[in-house]
Motif scaffolding. Structure first.
Motif, short mmCIF file in Angstrom:
data_model
loop_
_atom_site.label_atom_id
_atom_site.label_comp_id
_atom_site.label_asym_id
_atom_site.label_seq_id
_atom_site.Cartn_x
_atom_site.Cartn_y
_atom_site.Cartn_z
N LEU A 140 0.97 -1.30 0.35
CA LEU A 140 0.43 -0.25 -0.08
C LEU A 140 0.35 1.74 0.07
N ALA A 141 1.93 1.40 0.81
CA ALA A 141 2.49 2.71 0.64
C ALA A 141 3.24 2.32 -0.68
N SER A 142 3.77 1.36 -0.87
CA SER A 142 4.86 1.89 -2.71
C SER A 142 3.36 2.03 -3.86
N GLN A 143 2.06 1.46 -3.29
CA GLN A 143 1.38 2.45 -4.47
C GLN A 143 0.89 4.15 -3.98
N LEU A 144 0.84 4.41 -2.90
CA LEU A 144 1.10 5.52 -2.59
C LEU A 144 2.39 6.27 -3.55
N GLN A 203 4.06 5.20 -5.48
CA GLN A 203 4.15 5.31 -7.09
C GLN A 203 3.04 6.50 -7.57
N ILE A 204 1.56 7.17 -7.12
CA ILE A 204 0.58 8.18 -7.49
C ILE A 204 1.86 9.10 -7.03
N HIS A 249 4.19 14.25 -9.40
CA HIS A 249 4.86 15.00 -9.86
C HIS A 249 5.65 14.95 -11.28
N SER A 250 5.47 13.65 -11.81
CA SER A 250 5.97 14.02 -12.92
C SER A 250 4.59 14.72 -13.95
N GLN A 251 4.09 14.15 -14.08
CA GLN A 251 2.72 15.22 -14.49
C GLN A 251 2.62 16.12 -14.96
#
Length: 148
Positions: free
Chosen positions: A7-11, A13-14, A19-21
């Motif tokens: 779950l922490a990894s998914q957060l 990734q979001i 940031h990238s977008q």
């Protein structure tokens, strides 16, 4: 069952995707946050100091963010607010146009697909996660069954 690490990894990734977008428009997350704040805050709170309070950041860092947004043509100063030296900030036409490309809009659209109970639950749980990231907060530890 999904692990808390997943779950922490998914957060994460979001956050990285946002940031990238956002940087595709050559803005950093703090600059996007400032634009959103200036757009939505009550007029009397559209100042650099109120933005700093809202973001929980030092006023010097926020002042640099505001100066950068002014230089890029997204924000303008509109005159003094109240009795102090604080100046009201406003979005330019260019700033309002940029907000139409805000990467958060895609997340908001995805959240629209959730029912009210799911949104309430997500909001509650994200609040717990957000509070755990505050520097003045100890890590959140669930109470053990023995202490109840």
């Amino acid at each position: 069952m999904i692990s808390t690490t997943e779950l922490a990894s998914q957060l994460e990734q979001i956050a990285r995707r946002l940031h990238s977008q956002g940087y595709a428009s050559k803005l950093f997350p703090a600059q996007w946050a400032a634009l959103r704040y200036i757009h939505s805050a009550p007029v009397h709170l559209r100042t650099a100091i109120d933005l700093a309070r809202f973001q929980g950041l030092a006023s010097g860092a926020v002042a640099r963010t505001v100066r950068t947004l002014i230089t890029k043509g997204y924000v303008t100063k509109r005159g003094s607010v109240g009795r102090g030296r604080a100046e009201e900030l406003g979005l330019t036409e260019r700033g309002r146009a940029l907000l139409k490309k805000d990467p958060l809009q895609r997340i908001a659209a995805a959240l629209e697909t959730l029912d009210e109970a799911s949104r309430e639950s997500l909001a509650h749980n994200l609040d717990i996660v957000i509070r755990s990231t505050r520097p003045d907060q100890a890590a959140v530890k669930p109470e053990s069954a023995e202490s109840q």
